[in-house]
Scaffold this motif. Sequence first.
Motif, mmCIF file in Angstrom:
data_model
loop_
_atom_site.group_PDB
_atom_site.id
_atom_site.type_symbol
_atom_site.label_atom_id
_atom_site.label_comp_id
_atom_site.label_asym_id
_atom_site.label_seq_id
_atom_site.Cartn_x
_atom_site.Cartn_y
_atom_site.Cartn_z
ATOM 1 N N PRO A 158 0.830 -1.205 0.000
ATOM 2 C CA PRO A 158 0.000 0.000 0.000
ATOM 3 C C PRO A 158 0.864 1.255 0.000
ATOM 4 O O PRO A 158 1.965 1.261 0.567
ATOM 5 C CB PRO A 158 -0.794 -0.129 1.303
ATOM 6 C CG PRO A 158 0.106 -0.916 2.208
ATOM 7 C CD PRO A 158 0.840 -1.881 1.314
ATOM 8 N N THR A 159 0.363 2.312 -0.596
ATOM 9 C CA THR A 159 1.141 3.553 -0.638
ATOM 10 C C THR A 159 1.345 4.143 0.746
ATOM 11 O O THR A 159 2.246 4.951 0.949
ATOM 12 C CB THR A 159 0.451 4.596 -1.540
ATOM 13 O OG1 THR A 159 -0.887 4.825 -1.063
ATOM 14 C CG2 THR A 159 0.397 4.108 -2.972
ATOM 15 N N GLY A 160 0.535 3.736 1.705
ATOM 16 C CA GLY A 160 0.677 4.241 3.062
ATOM 17 C C GLY A 160 1.532 3.373 3.952
ATOM 18 O O GLY A 160 1.483 3.501 5.178
ATOM 19 N N ASP A 161 2.383 2.491 3.360
ATOM 20 C CA ASP A 161 3.172 1.586 4.197
ATOM 21 C C ASP A 161 4.312 2.281 4.919
ATOM 22 O O ASP A 161 4.964 1.690 5.784
ATOM 23 C CB ASP A 161 3.694 0.398 3.385
ATOM 24 C CG ASP A 161 4.720 0.782 2.317
ATOM 25 O OD1 ASP A 161 5.042 1.977 2.185
ATOM 26 O OD2 ASP A 161 5.200 -0.133 1.606
ATOM 27 N N ALA A 162 4.605 3.530 4.568
ATOM 28 C CA ALA A 162 5.717 4.303 5.137
ATOM 29 C C ALA A 162 7.064 3.732 4.743
ATOM 30 O O ALA A 162 8.095 4.169 5.235
ATOM 31 C CB ALA A 162 5.618 4.404 6.663
ATOM 32 N N ASP A 187 12.078 8.302 5.607
ATOM 33 C CA ASP A 187 12.234 8.881 6.942
ATOM 34 C C ASP A 187 11.043 8.446 7.792
ATOM 35 O O ASP A 187 9.915 8.861 7.563
ATOM 36 C CB ASP A 187 12.285 10.404 6.821
ATOM 37 C CG ASP A 187 12.455 11.110 8.169
ATOM 38 O OD1 ASP A 187 12.499 10.425 9.218
ATOM 39 O OD2 ASP A 187 12.547 12.353 8.167
ATOM 40 N N MET A 188 11.302 7.595 8.784
ATOM 41 C CA MET A 188 10.237 7.065 9.631
ATOM 42 C C MET A 188 10.185 7.732 10.999
ATOM 43 O O MET A 188 9.595 7.199 11.940
ATOM 44 C CB MET A 188 10.411 5.549 9.797
ATOM 45 C CG MET A 188 10.198 4.752 8.528
ATOM 46 S SD MET A 188 10.362 2.960 8.821
ATOM 47 C CE MET A 188 9.684 2.292 7.294
ATOM 48 N N SER A 189 10.782 8.913 11.121
ATOM 49 C CA SER A 189 10.873 9.565 12.427
ATOM 50 C C SER A 189 9.505 9.915 13.006
ATOM 51 O O SER A 189 9.358 10.027 14.226
ATOM 52 C CB SER A 189 11.733 10.832 12.329
ATOM 53 O OG SER A 189 11.219 11.732 11.364
ATOM 54 N N LEU A 190 8.498 10.058 12.156
ATOM 55 C CA LEU A 190 7.150 10.340 12.638
ATOM 56 C C LEU A 190 6.666 9.251 13.589
ATOM 57 O O LEU A 190 5.873 9.522 14.487
ATOM 58 C CB LEU A 190 6.203 10.458 11.439
ATOM 59 C CG LEU A 190 4.716 10.669 11.740
ATOM 60 C CD1 LEU A 190 4.506 12.031 12.420
ATOM 61 C CD2 LEU A 190 3.885 10.587 10.467
ATOM 62 N N TYR A 191 7.162 8.033 13.404
ATOM 63 C CA TYR A 191 6.689 6.898 14.193
ATOM 64 C C TYR A 191 7.574 6.600 15.403
ATOM 65 O O TYR A 191 7.284 5.682 16.169
ATOM 66 C CB TYR A 191 6.603 5.660 13.297
ATOM 67 C CG TYR A 191 5.743 5.897 12.084
ATOM 68 C CD1 TYR A 191 4.361 5.754 12.153
ATOM 69 C CD2 TYR A 191 6.303 6.300 10.872
ATOM 70 C CE1 TYR A 191 3.562 6.003 11.048
ATOM 71 C CE2 TYR A 191 5.500 6.541 9.762
ATOM 72 C CZ TYR A 191 4.135 6.397 9.864
ATOM 73 O OH TYR A 191 3.347 6.641 8.773
#
Length: 378
Positions: free
Chosen positions: A57-61, A259-263
């Motif tokens: 999915p495009t939202g997989d990050a 960049d997964m820093s949001l999580y």
Amino acid sequence: MKNSILFKSCGIFVATLLLAACGQEQGSTKKVEATAKNGVEKKTKDVLKVGFVYVGPTGDAGWTYAHDNGRKYLEEQLGDAVETTYVESVAEGADSERVINQLAKSGNKLIFTTSFGYMNPTLKVAKKYPGTAFEHASGYKQSENVGTYFDRAYEGRYLTGIVAGKMTKTNVIGYVGSFPIPEVIRGINAFTRGAQSVNPDIKVKVVWVSTWYDPGKEREAAETMILQGADVITQHTDSPGPINAAESKGVYAIGYNSDMSLYGKKSHLTATIHNWGPVYTAKAQAVIDGTWKAEDIWPGIAQGVVDLAPFNADIPKEVQDYVLAQKQAIADGSLHPFAGPVVNQAGETVVAAGTTMSDGDLLSFSWYVKGVEGELPK
């Protein structure tokens, strides 16, 4: 990505619905009227239709998110000259062949298929549409109208390994792996060599989850390694599950794909990221210009296709500066993550000092370097 012939679960029913929703028309391009400033003179111009097939999915990050960012970059750079379409969560194998065929039938004259398991379906469909250019991510087979591309993500892995080696206190790093295939093994080995270049006491534990995208399984694997003493977690999977685990357990994490820093605002140290936009833009421009050709490309840091996410403020400035210096050395060719001596898990020198591992050997990795614990699954 994905150097695997393993299938991902997804129904063609979803893919078909998405294609139908796109309202595609047959034909290579559509004609768009452009009106001159005086409002009288009119002309038409061709618009290149570009299709993308995504494994997740495009939202997989992660992997698919990075490719979709590349698609958006293409649209920003070429504007009205292109019209893009994508289909997400397409299983490798027969499902992908149907989706690729539909995109070609609908008039897309450039099609990017973005997972290893799409390789043979892409080649099969390409035979039916000789006037369409196909680009396959991470594959090794080309034809007259099928090119291949990937990036040297292992260069970023080496650099993030340096970060892990400097930031760990336990000298145990956890690595969530998808499938034991050359692409993933190459990343594990590059990461380990980077970590051991600054901390020879490093040990890397690997847990295989046998999936590209399963947030629950990825998080559980990370938590298992944290219980075993890992205080830095990284991954070759597509969701932020491992980052979430690190954040909740109070340890550090290094992301992948984007960049997964949001999580993990506290835990996320940096990430190896893919910048597919320049690749997609160049390939589309080549089709427009009539200069496209089937070839294999493998760009990296030097070409701006591989990069690092911003550093966490917890990383000391001297470490940040050192990593950036090593990044520059990779870009200018004075540093190679697999320059000899390269020692395998058994302590044997596989690549001698003064030599560098060839691209062919890098693409066929089937063994661990010194510092990685455990055995590769058969």
